[in-house]
Design a protein around this motif. Structure first.
Motif, PDB file in Angstrom:
ATOM      1  N   LEU A 698     -88.648  56.612 -28.507  1.00  0.00           N
ATOM      2  CA  LEU A 698     -89.630  55.949 -27.987  1.00  0.00           C
ATOM      3  C   LEU A 698     -90.120  57.395 -27.226  1.00  0.00           C
ATOM      4  O   LEU A 698     -91.514  57.192 -27.165  1.00  0.00           O
ATOM      5  N   ASP A 699     -89.517  58.357 -26.653  1.00  0.00           N
ATOM      6  CA  ASP A 699     -89.640  59.323 -26.288  1.00  0.00           C
ATOM      7  C   ASP A 699     -90.911  60.185 -27.093  1.00  0.00           C
ATOM      8  O   ASP A 699     -91.603  60.800 -26.226  1.00  0.00           O
ATOM      9  N   GLU A 700     -91.031  60.073 -28.067  1.00  0.00           N
ATOM     10  CA  GLU A 700     -92.122  60.428 -28.518  1.00  0.00           C
ATOM     11  C   GLU A 700     -93.172  60.032 -28.537  1.00  0.00           C
ATOM     12  O   GLU A 700     -94.276  60.753 -28.682  1.00  0.00           O
ATOM     13  N   ILE A 701     -93.518  58.871 -29.436  1.00  0.00           N
ATOM     14  CA  ILE A 701     -94.652  57.655 -29.361  1.00  0.00           C
ATOM     15  C   ILE A 701     -94.616  57.731 -28.483  1.00  0.00           C
ATOM     16  O   ILE A 701     -96.382  57.790 -27.600  1.00  0.00           O
ATOM     17  N   LEU A 702     -94.204  57.827 -26.657  1.00  0.00           N
ATOM     18  CA  LEU A 702     -94.647  56.970 -25.836  1.00  0.00           C
ATOM     19  C   LEU A 702     -96.546  58.376 -25.218  1.00  0.00           C
ATOM     20  O   LEU A 702     -97.106  57.948 -24.826  1.00  0.00           O
ATOM     21  N   PRO A 703     -95.883  60.047 -25.250  1.00  0.00           N
ATOM     22  CA  PRO A 703     -96.897  60.461 -24.376  1.00  0.00           C
ATOM     23  C   PRO A 703     -97.736  60.529 -25.448  1.00  0.00           C
ATOM     24  O   PRO A 703     -98.980  60.491 -24.856  1.00  0.00           O
ATOM     25  N   ARG A 704     -98.524  61.047 -27.541  1.00  0.00           N
ATOM     26  CA  ARG A 704     -99.184  60.227 -27.582  1.00  0.00           C
ATOM     27  C   ARG A 704    -100.046  59.772 -27.367  1.00  0.00           C
ATOM     28  O   ARG A 704    -101.284  58.350 -27.708  1.00  0.00           O
ATOM     29  N   ALA A 705     -99.392  57.904 -27.086  1.00  0.00           N
ATOM     30  CA  ALA A 705     -99.760  56.798 -26.487  1.00  0.00           C
ATOM     31  C   ALA A 705    -100.339  56.400 -25.177  1.00  0.00           C
ATOM     32  O   ALA A 705    -102.334  56.409 -25.188  1.00  0.00           O
ATOM     33  N   LEU A 706    -100.053  57.396 -24.753  1.00  0.00           N
ATOM     34  CA  LEU A 706    -100.784  57.806 -23.112  1.00  0.00           C
ATOM     35  C   LEU A 706    -101.863  58.499 -23.584  1.00  0.00           C
ATOM     36  O   LEU A 706    -102.960  58.661 -22.472  1.00  0.00           O
ATOM     37  N   ASP A 707    -101.794  59.463 -23.916  1.00  0.00           N
ATOM     38  CA  ASP A 707    -102.954  60.341 -24.480  1.00  0.00           C
ATOM     39  C   ASP A 707    -104.314  59.676 -24.451  1.00  0.00           C
ATOM     40  O   ASP A 707    -105.053  60.228 -24.119  1.00  0.00           O
ATOM     41  N   SER A 708    -103.867  58.510 -25.758  1.00  0.00           N
ATOM     42  CA  SER A 708    -104.951  58.233 -26.127  1.00  0.00           C
ATOM     43  C   SER A 708    -105.819  56.765 -25.168  1.00  0.00           C
ATOM     44  O   SER A 708    -106.620  56.016 -25.263  1.00  0.00           O
ATOM     45  N   LEU A 709    -105.418  56.820 -23.883  1.00  0.00           N
ATOM     46  CA  LEU A 709    -105.497  55.947 -22.329  1.00  0.00           C
ATOM     47  C   LEU A 709    -107.130  56.744 -21.995  1.00  0.00           C
ATOM     48  O   LEU A 709    -107.106  57.554 -22.504  1.00  0.00           O
ATOM     49  N   PRO A 710    -107.609  55.216 -21.718  1.00  0.00           N
ATOM     50  CA  PRO A 710    -109.546  56.157 -21.133  1.00  0.00           C
ATOM     51  C   PRO A 710    -108.880  56.993 -19.752  1.00  0.00           C
ATOM     52  O   PRO A 710    -109.532  57.822 -19.597  1.00  0.00           O
ATOM     53  N   ASP A 711    -107.440  56.030 -19.099  1.00  0.00           N
ATOM     54  CA  ASP A 711    -107.682  57.225 -17.528  1.00  0.00           C
ATOM     55  C   ASP A 711    -106.281  58.140 -18.094  1.00  0.00           C
ATOM     56  O   ASP A 711    -105.176  57.508 -17.923  1.00  0.00           O
ATOM     57  N   PRO A 712    -106.542  59.462 -18.499  1.00  0.00           N
ATOM     58  CA  PRO A 712    -105.517  60.308 -18.729  1.00  0.00           C
ATOM     59  C   PRO A 712    -104.300  59.920 -17.231  1.00  0.00           C
ATOM     60  O   PRO A 712    -103.226  60.442 -17.637  1.00  0.00           O
ATOM     61  N   TYR A 713    -104.986  59.980 -15.832  1.00  0.00           N
ATOM     62  CA  TYR A 713    -104.203  60.165 -14.734  1.00  0.00           C
ATOM     63  C   TYR A 713    -103.262  58.440 -14.336  1.00  0.00           C
ATOM     64  O   TYR A 713    -102.918  58.176 -13.294  1.00  0.00           O
ATOM     65  N   ALA A 714    -103.571  58.168 -15.320  1.00  0.00           N
ATOM     66  CA  ALA A 714    -103.099  56.146 -15.059  1.00  0.00           C
ATOM     67  C   ALA A 714    -100.898  56.323 -14.154  1.00  0.00           C
ATOM     68  O   ALA A 714    -100.346  57.232 -15.324  1.00  0.00           O
ATOM     69  N   PRO A 715    -101.042  56.418 -13.173  1.00  0.00           N
ATOM     70  CA  PRO A 715     -99.906  55.918 -12.954  1.00  0.00           C
ATOM     71  C   PRO A 715     -98.929  55.251 -14.626  1.00  0.00           C
ATOM     72  O   PRO A 715     -98.490  53.588 -13.817  1.00  0.00           O
ATOM     73  N   ILE A 716     -97.903  56.058 -14.888  1.00  0.00           N
ATOM     74  CA  ILE A 716     -97.144  55.215 -15.589  1.00  0.00           C
ATOM     75  C   ILE A 716     -95.532  55.814 -15.403  1.00  0.00           C
ATOM     76  O   ILE A 716     -95.696  57.129 -15.437  1.00  0.00           O
ATOM     77  N   GLN A 717     -94.753  54.802 -15.382  1.00  0.00           N
ATOM     78  CA  GLN A 717     -93.311  55.262 -14.764  1.00  0.00           C
ATOM     79  C   GLN A 717     -92.349  54.754 -15.947  1.00  0.00           C
ATOM     80  O   GLN A 717     -92.303  53.802 -16.008  1.00  0.00           O
ATOM     81  N   PRO A 718     -91.821  56.156 -17.323  1.00  0.00           N
ATOM     82  CA  PRO A 718     -91.019  55.175 -18.712  1.00  0.00           C
ATOM     83  C   PRO A 718     -89.762  55.568 -17.634  1.00  0.00           C
ATOM     84  O   PRO A 718     -89.418  56.359 -17.023  1.00  0.00           O
ATOM     85  N   LEU A 719     -88.567  54.931 -18.800  1.00  0.00           N
ATOM     86  CA  LEU A 719     -87.654  55.078 -17.440  1.00  0.00           C
ATOM     87  C   LEU A 719     -86.386  54.003 -19.152  1.00  0.00           C
ATOM     88  O   LEU A 719     -86.853  53.320 -19.997  1.00  0.00           O
TER      89      LEU A 719
END
Length: 851
Positions: A698-719
């Motif tokens: 999951l820690d490898e997939i999440l960054p790629r999923a965040l890169d495809s978001l419209p706002d690359p600076y959206a406040p996302i907090q992974p735990l």
């Protein structure tokens, strides 16, 4: 309770007090520290050997004023850990020491592997110990807790260690109150609260753990009460709990009295139902095993327990069992014996039990079979041929023996004659039973009188001792024949019961074989009954569903066919010898198991046929959901922007042109991404696209999923993504699912609040939660959010549940997972994505979906 002296030292062992918690966070450590402060105020020498406060400020505040012994530090796998310094505690020798977390596993390097072993050393040294443990750490409940919570407990303590404690105090809290404590940050840190409330600390989990704790402690209290009564020789029943014992005979009235006893037990809170069947010491009670099995199932369905005790005196055995379990009431069915039978045989079990019951209430339940019993048979049931042979032998054999003894009357005396006639009566009893032996005894006594007792050839007897001898002969002959017949009956019943038990045991094993159950059942039925062939036929067209036959069938002259219905659509046909009526019961059991195996195969076929249809339906639903919403919005925006630029009526400034072009570009990018998704799913539905399921971190997939978001600076907090186990998924599809779900959470999140993305391991699945602090979703709308036309509708363009949820659920289910909606504690929505966990042994594999 006083403890024994420690062997070889003369020192009294310390006393152990355990605070048993129903769940983490209920306040065990706080209660332990509170007890320590009270003892210290009374002048006791109390020290803290090891306390784990978990950062809880209220618990840390309770340490003020207590002496805390320094801990020992040990290195393990390049890390430093603190443990209780056992040697320091033994050197200090306080009166009382506090040792938290009894089930803890020590870091290698100390005396013992477990902390409870350290505690035993302290107790042996005469030091009193106060400790804590949670119910999930008890060894006997480890597997039960794992089934409830889905989380294995690797640290356990033997039940006997806790049971030996001088005092056990339950620390309990209502599930809702504990969850409120957690939500207020009094148990875990704020960033772990949401995941904990959604996983281990669910209301259902906490309720089940609470019940386990209460039952375990209640059992411990019950043991203490029994020990006290045994120590003080108290035989009378103490009605601390309503326990109802129902006596089962295996007769047809069993279900009636079971239900009656269950209603009596249900009248009081905590009532307990115990069913008991008394079998004779020779193991042959004559009860129907099938009826007892059905009655046992009924008892367990009603929440009771089933027991079997051995005893030849049934009333005594029943009352002994009831008193051993501290029962308050005993339920029996009224006798099935008729009036004549009761007159001949005397008081029955019910009357005898009532007379000896003393302080146990006995309920005699009437039923429809009361007084309908028949007189007991004098002989055992034989085949007609053997019965006739017994009567013939009973008539003929005495005459044959008379002829032989008449020829040898000069060499034998009257005693020998009587013994030989008696031997003949025993032989007749073995052959035909007690009735034919009675006939032989009467004829033998007459012949002995006429031919061998002086005066011969007359039925008169002159000497009184000969009269006594003849009477004794007749009595002994009858008694011996009855005993022989009874022993033969028991031997026959034992042999048959053993054979039936072995057959049914093998039958149950055959059913558990799964896919091979039906052929195994047919082969077992053929060999068990010695048949030439067994076939399972369809009732409608006579189609052979399954068949087996012997390699060397017997002669066909005496061949017979036996048919047994197998459900509504099939029949079991056995060809070979003629089956006696006694075999019908076991054969019926075979037929029932064959019907179950046949139904299981049918359901497996139906399930296999439905699965592709379900997969295709999921794909079709996802396609419709995506097409109905996501295609229309970017396409309309792009058309509007391009149309405005081409309009000759309006002249746009360079800034407006750039903004319109950017809008068109952004819309076309969204449209391109959506079309790619739709094309992939179309190929997936058509069977042209293969899901490549592999071990995915999951820690490898999440960054790629965040890169495809419209706002690359959206406040996302992974735990906790880096500590979660890998999942079995298709990486590109999982990336799209996460991107869609996170985009939806960002759209509805509270301003300034981050969207949390957490992962946890639950049983054999990994649960990924995307948590927002938005307005939330009403329970009645949670299924609708995954349906088409639920975000924008046709009029409202500002509210809804977001794009791509239907598509995300379809992709998640295609990968063997699910996507559901939960409430976020404190307000908001949690999207729960569940995927199967990947193990190291699982190979990478592909899954094909056909139309």
């Amino acid at each position: 309770m006083a403890r024994d002296l420690t062997p070889g030292t003369g020192i009294r062992s310390g006393r152990l007090r355990v605070y048993l918690g129903s769940a983490p966070g209920v306040g065990k450590t706080y209660r332990m520290l509170d007890e320590a402060r009270r003892r210290q105020e009374r002048g006791a020498d109390v020290v803290v050997g090891y306390i784990e406060c978990h950062g809880r400020r209220h618990t840390e505040g309770m340490l003020a004023g207590l002496e805390v012994l320094p801990r020992v530090r040990r290195s393990y796998r390049d890390a430093e850990f603190e443990e209780m310094d056992l040697d320091a505690v033994l050197a200090r020798r306080p009166a009382v020491v506090l040792v938290d977390e009894l089930a803890h596993t020590n870091i290698p390097g100390g005396r013992h592997a477990k902390r409870w072993q350290d505690v035993e050393d302290l107790l042996a040294a005469g030091i009193d110990v106060i400790s804590t443990v949670n119910i999930q750490h008890l060894e006997s409940l480890n597997d039960v807790v794992q089934k409830i919570t889905g989380i294995p407990q690797r640290e356990t303590v033997p039940d006997e260690v806790v049971r030996r404690a001088d005092q056990i105090e339950l620390v309990d809290m209502a599930p809702q109150a504990l969850r409120r404590r957690m939500a207020h940050g009094n148990v875990y840190k704020a960033e772990k609260v949401d995941a904990a409330l959604s996983n281990y600390f669910r209301v259902g989990n906490l309720t089940a753990l609470r019940e386990l704790a209460l039952l375990w402690v209640a059992g411990r209290v019950d043991e203490g009460l029994r020990d006290y009564r045994a120590t003080h020789s108290i035989d009378r029943v103490w009605e601390t709990r309503e326990r109802v014992v129902v006596a089962l005979t295996g007769g047809p009235e069993g279900e009636t009295i079971i239900r009656r006893a269950a209603r009596i037990a249900d009248r009081t809170a905590g009532g307990e139902l115990l069913a008991v069947h008394v079998t004779r010491s020779d193991g042959l009670a004559g009860a129907s095993s099938g009826a007892l099995a059905q009655q046992r199932q009924l008892v367990e369905t009603l929440g009771g327990s089933y027991h079997v005790v051995v005893g030849d005196d049934i009333p005594t055995a029943l009352l002994a069992f009831a008193r051993a379990h501290d029962a308050t009431q005993l339920v029996l069915g009224t006798s099935r014996r008729g009036r004549i039978n009761r007159f001949l045989t005397g008081p029955g079990i019910g009357e005898t039990t009532v007379d000896a019951s003393e302080d146990i209430d006995v309920h005699m339940v009437t039923h429809e079979f009361t007084g309908r019993g028949r007189l007991p048979s004098l002989g055992r049931r034989h085949s007609p041929r053997r019965t006739i042979a017994g009567y013939v032998a009973g008539f003929v054999l005495p005459w044959v023996l008379t002829g032989i003894l008449s020829q040898a009357h000069h060499s034998v005396n009257l005693t020998t004659d009587a013994l030989i006639f008696q031997l003949g009566v025993v032989v007749v009893a073995l052959l035909g039973g007690a009735t034919s032996a009675l006939l032989a005894a009467v004829i033998a006594s007459l012949l002995l009188n006429y031919f061998f007792i002086p005066p011969v050839h007359t039925l008169t007897i002159t000497e009184s001792n000969n009269i006594v001898a003849l009477v004794v002969f007749a009595a002994v002959a009858l008694a011996v024949s009855t005993v022989v017949d009874h022993a033969g009956r028991l031997t026959s019943r034992a042999a048959r019961a053993t054979a039936e038990a072995e057959t049914l045991s093998t039958l149950a094993g055959s059913v558990l074989r799964g896919a091979d159950a039906l052929p195994a059942l047919l082969e077992k039925s053929r060999t068990a009954f010695g048949m030439d062939s067994v076939a399972l036929l369809s009732r409608t067209g006579g189609e052979v569903l399954a068949h087996c036959e012997a390699e060397h069938p017997g002669a066909g002259q005496d061949s017979a066919t036996t048919e047994v219905p197998v459900g509504p659509d099939a029949v079991l046909v056995l060809t070979g010898r003629r089956l006696p009526a006694a075999d019908q019961r076991v054969l019926t059991a075979f037929a029932a198991h064959v019907a179950a195996a046949l139904e299981r195969e049918r359901l497996a076929v139906v399930a296999a046929e439905v699965e592709p249809i379900k997969a295709a339906d999921r794909m079709r639903t996802a396609l419709l959901a995506a097409v109905s919403h996501d295609l229309r919005t970017p396409l309309a925006a792009a058309l509007a922007s391009v149309g405005s630029l081409r309009s000759p009526d309006v002249e746009f400034s360079p800034e407006d042109q750039a903004e319109l072009l950017a809008t068109a570009d952004e819309s076309l990018v969204k449209l391109t991404r959506l079309v790619d998704n739709l094309l992939d799913m179309s190929r997936l539905q058509a069977g042209a696209l293969t899901l490549h399921l592999t071990e995915t971190h999951l820690d490898e997939i999440l960054p790629r999923a965040l890169d495809s978001l419209p706002d690359p600076y959206a406040p996302i907090q992974p735990l906790d993504l880096d500590t979660a186990p890998p999942v079995l998924a298709d990486p590109p599809l999982l990336e799209r699912v996460l991107a869609n779900v996170i985009t939806n959470a960002l759209r509805h999140n509270a301003p300034g609040a981050p969207v949390l993305v957490t992962a946890s391991h639950h049983a054999d699945q990994v649960e990924i939660r995307v948590i927002d602090r938005g307005p939330g979703i009403a329970p009645e709308d949670r299924d609708r959010v995954f349906l088409p036309f639920q975000r924008l509708g046709d009029t409202d363009n500002t509210t809804g549940v977001g794009l791509g949820l239907a598509l995300s659920r379809g992709l998640a289910e295609a990968m063997g997972g699910s996507l559901e909606v939960e409430d976020t504690p404190g307000g908001g929505t949690t999207m729960l994505l569940t995927l199967p966990a990947a193990t190291r042994e699982e190979p990478v594999h592909e899954r094909d979906f056909d139309r």
